[in-house]
Scaffold this motif. Structure first.
Motif, PDB file in Angstrom:
ATOM      1  N   ILE A  96      78.878  19.291  44.912  1.00 14.18           N
ATOM      2  CA  ILE A  96      78.691  18.099  45.723  1.00 14.18           C
ATOM      3  C   ILE A  96      77.228  18.024  46.128  1.00 14.18           C
ATOM      4  CG2 ILE A  96      79.332  16.937  47.854  1.00 14.18           C
ATOM      5  CD1 ILE A  96      81.984  18.436  47.732  1.00 14.18           C
ATOM      6  N   LEU A  97      76.594  16.919  45.783  1.00 17.76           N
ATOM      7  CA  LEU A  97      75.202  16.726  46.154  1.00 17.76           C
ATOM      8  C   LEU A  97      75.103  15.692  47.270  1.00 17.76           C
ATOM      9  CD1 LEU A  97      73.427  16.666  42.695  1.00 17.76           C
ATOM     10  CD2 LEU A  97      73.378  18.455  44.416  1.00 17.76           C
ATOM     11  N   TYR A 153      65.783  14.308  44.677  1.00 15.61           N
ATOM     12  CA  TYR A 153      67.137  13.845  44.375  1.00 15.61           C
ATOM     13  C   TYR A 153      67.342  12.417  44.882  1.00 15.61           C
ATOM     14  CZ  TYR A 153      72.158  13.232  44.804  1.00 15.61           C
ATOM     15  OH  TYR A 153      73.421  12.722  44.736  1.00 15.61           O
ATOM     16  N   TYR A 154      66.935  12.174  46.130  1.00  9.49           N
ATOM     17  CA  TYR A 154      67.099  10.831  46.693  1.00  9.49           C
ATOM     18  C   TYR A 154      66.224   9.819  45.960  1.00  9.49           C
ATOM     19  CZ  TYR A 154      69.638  12.964  50.559  1.00  9.49           C
ATOM     20  OH  TYR A 154      70.561  13.641  51.308  1.00  9.49           O
ATOM     21  N   PHE A 155      64.995  10.231  45.621  1.00 11.88           N
ATOM     22  CA  PHE A 155      64.077   9.328  44.933  1.00 11.88           C
ATOM     23  C   PHE A 155      64.612   8.932  43.561  1.00 11.88           C
ATOM     24  CE2 PHE A 155      60.780   9.004  41.661  1.00 11.88           C
ATOM     25  CZ  PHE A 155      60.101   7.887  42.088  1.00 11.88           C
ATOM     26  N   ALA A 156      65.020   9.928  42.776  1.00 17.12           N
ATOM     27  CA  ALA A 156      65.430   9.663  41.397  1.00 17.12           C
ATOM     28  C   ALA A 156      66.726   8.879  41.309  1.00 17.12           C
ATOM     29  CB  ALA A 156      65.565  10.977  40.630  1.00 17.12           C
ATOM     30  N   ASN A 157      67.538   8.911  42.342  1.00 18.07           N
ATOM     31  CA  ASN A 157      68.804   8.187  42.332  1.00 18.07           C
ATOM     32  C   ASN A 157      68.747   6.892  43.133  1.00 18.07           C
ATOM     33  OD1 ASN A 157      70.787   9.899  40.786  1.00 18.07           O
ATOM     34  ND2 ASN A 157      70.032  11.419  42.227  1.00 18.07           N
ATOM     35  N   ASN A 158      67.552   6.528  43.571  1.00 19.56           N
ATOM     36  CA  ASN A 158      67.371   5.293  44.305  1.00 19.56           C
ATOM     37  C   ASN A 158      67.213   4.126  43.327  1.00 19.56           C
ATOM     38  OD1 ASN A 158      65.257   3.214  45.527  1.00 19.56           O
ATOM     39  ND2 ASN A 158      66.377   4.144  47.233  1.00 19.56           N
ATOM     40  N   GLY A 187      73.247   8.296  34.412  1.00 21.56           N
ATOM     41  CA  GLY A 187      74.102   8.570  35.561  1.00 21.56           C
ATOM     42  C   GLY A 187      73.320   9.218  36.681  1.00 21.56           C
ATOM     43  N   GLU A 188      73.985  10.002  37.475  1.00 20.42           N
ATOM     44  CA  GLU A 188      73.338  10.672  38.594  1.00 20.42           C
ATOM     45  C   GLU A 188      72.289  11.658  38.086  1.00 20.42           C
ATOM     46  OE1 GLU A 188      75.077  12.712  42.552  1.00 20.42           O
ATOM     47  OE2 GLU A 188      75.570  13.766  40.707  1.00 20.42           O
ATOM     48  N   TRP A 189      71.064  11.550  38.626  1.00 25.56           N
ATOM     49  CA  TRP A 189      70.012  12.489  38.258  1.00 25.56           C
ATOM     50  C   TRP A 189      70.203  13.781  39.031  1.00 25.56           C
ATOM     51  CZ3 TRP A 189      66.312  15.145  41.002  1.00 25.56           C
ATOM     52  CH2 TRP A 189      65.325  15.792  40.245  1.00 25.56           C
ATOM     53  N   VAL A 190      70.118  14.881  38.323  1.00 26.51           N
ATOM     54  CA  VAL A 190      70.304  16.183  38.947  1.00 26.51           C
ATOM     55  C   VAL A 190      69.150  17.088  38.562  1.00 26.51           C
ATOM     56  CG1 VAL A 190      71.780  18.234  39.089  1.00 26.51           C
ATOM     57  CG2 VAL A 190      72.821  15.967  38.908  1.00 26.51           C
ATOM     58  N   ARG A 191      68.482  17.653  39.547  1.00 24.91           N
ATOM     59  CA  ARG A 191      67.455  18.653  39.272  1.00 24.91           C
ATOM     60  C   ARG A 191      68.155  19.944  38.849  1.00 24.91           C
ATOM     61  NH1 ARG A 191      65.554  22.785  42.642  1.00 24.91           N
ATOM     62  NH2 ARG A 191      63.669  23.752  41.795  1.00 24.91           N
TER      63      ARG A 191
END
Length: 285
Positions: free
Chosen positions: A130-131, A149-154, A169-173
Motif C-alpha cells: 500500500i502506497l 511518488y506524489y509528483f509522478a502520479n499527479n 499506471g501507478e508510478w512506483v519507485r
C-alpha cells in the motif's frame, strides 16, 4: 549502466560490437556506478566491509570467517554460520545500508522481499504494498523519494510530461515486481567480452555504500586478470581528495567516491560530475 553510443556507425571500425551474443549494440564505452555484478562476490564483500567500517566487532568477524569458511554466500544456511550472520544482520538493520552515515529512515517505496541470496526477489508483486509508505521525517533523504511518488502520479505532472492518459499506471519507485523471465547472477563474462575489444569502461563505487561494497567491486575487477597500468592514487576536486582510482589494461578505470553512498552521484554530485567529465573527455581523473 550508462552507454556511450557512436554518432558514426563506422566509427573506428567498432560498428555492431556485441555485449554478449545479442542484442548488437553500437558502443563506444560504458559506465557503472555501485554495480551489483556477481551475487557471490558482492555478497561476500558485505561482512568484511562492515568489519572494516567498525560496525561489527573483531570477535564477531573472526567467528563468522571461521564458521562460514570465508564464504557468507554459499554457507549462509549452515547452523553456526547462520547464527553469526543473524547477529551481523541485526547491526546492519540499524543503519542505512545505502549510505552508512545517513539516518536510518523508512524505505519510501515498496520494500523488497529479503531472500537468502540478499537480492531483490523477482516474484515480489508491487501491488501487494500500500502506497505511500509511512512518511520519513523531513531530515531523511527518503523524504524526497516520497515526494517523487506524489509528483509522478499527479495528473498535472503527467500532462506536462506528455504522458497519454491511461498508458501508464501507478508510478512506483523501485518496482520489485517486474515480470523478468530470468535473472543474470553474474555479468563478469560481459566485461571479459567487451573490455578486450577496446571499449572504455569506468567503474566507480561510493565508499560508504554497504549494500554493494567497493570491496566486492574491486574483487570482481581483480578476477578479470587485467594488468594494472596506473597504480592506486588519489583524485581531486577543488583541491580536496574526492576518492581514489586505479587504471587497468583494456581501458578499464576503477574509482572510489569519498563519502558517496548508493549511488554516489546522489550524495556527491559535484565530485561525480567532475569524474564523469574527465573520463568522457579522455582525461585522467
Amino acid at each position: 549502466m550508462a552507454i556511450r553510443r557512436s554518432s558514426n556507425s563506422q566509427n573506428n571500425g567498432k560498428s555492431g560490437k556485441e555485449a554478449g551474443h545479442e542484442p548488437i549494440l553500437n558502443l563506444k564505452g560504458y559506465l557503472l556506478g555501485n554495480p551489483w555484478t556477481d551475487n557471490k562476490i558482492d555478497k561476500n564483500a558485505v561482512v568484511p566491509y562492515l568489519h572494516g567500517m567498525g560496525i561489527i566487532s573483531d570477535e564477531l568477524y573472526e567467528s563468522a570467517k571461521k564458521n562460514c569458511d570465508n564464504d557468507y554466500y554459499s554457507n549462509a544456511g549452515h547452523s553456526l554460520c547462520s547464527k553469526d550472520l543473524e547477529k551481523i544482520n541485526e547491526f546492519l538493520s540499524e543503519i542505512d545500508k545505502a549510505a552508512i552515515l545517513e539516518p536510518n529512515c523508512p524505505f519510501a517505496a515498496p520494500k523488497p522481499m529479503e531472500t537468502g541470496e540478499h537480492r531483490r526477489s523477482l516474484e515480489v508483486n508491487s501491488s501487494r504494498f500500500i502506497l505511500p509508505q509511512p512518511q520519513p521525517t523531513f531530515g531523511c533523504r527518503e523524504y524526497s523519494y516520497l515526494l517523487c511518488y506524489y509528483f509522478a502520479n499527479n495528473d498535472s505532472a503527467r500532462k506536462a510530461l506528455h504522458i497519454r492518459k491511461g498508458t501508464v499506471g501507478e508510478w512506483v519507485r523501485c518496482n520489485f515486481g517486474l515480470p523478468y523471465i530470468r535473472e543474470i547472477t553474474s555479468s563478469i563474462k560481459y566485461h571479459l567480452n567487451l573490455n578486450p575489444k577496446g571499449y572504455r569502461a569506468l567503474v566507480y563505487s561510493g565508499d560508504h555504500d554497504s549494500s554493494v561494497p567497493f570491496l566486492g567491486t574491486q574483487a570482481w575487477i581483480r578476477s578479470l586478470n587485467f594488468s594494472i597500468i596506473d597504480e592506486w592514487r588519489s583524485w581531486w576536486v577543488d583541491g580536496q581528495v574526492a576518492g581514489y582510482t586505479r587504471t587497468y589494461a583494456n581501458n578499464l578505470t576503477f574509482a572510489t567516491v569519498k563519502g558517496g553512498g548508493h549511488t554516489a552521484p546522489e550524495y556527491k554530485p559535484k565530485e561525480c560530475f567532475a569524474m564523469f567529465y574527465r573520463w568522457v573527455s579522455n582525461k585522467p581523473l
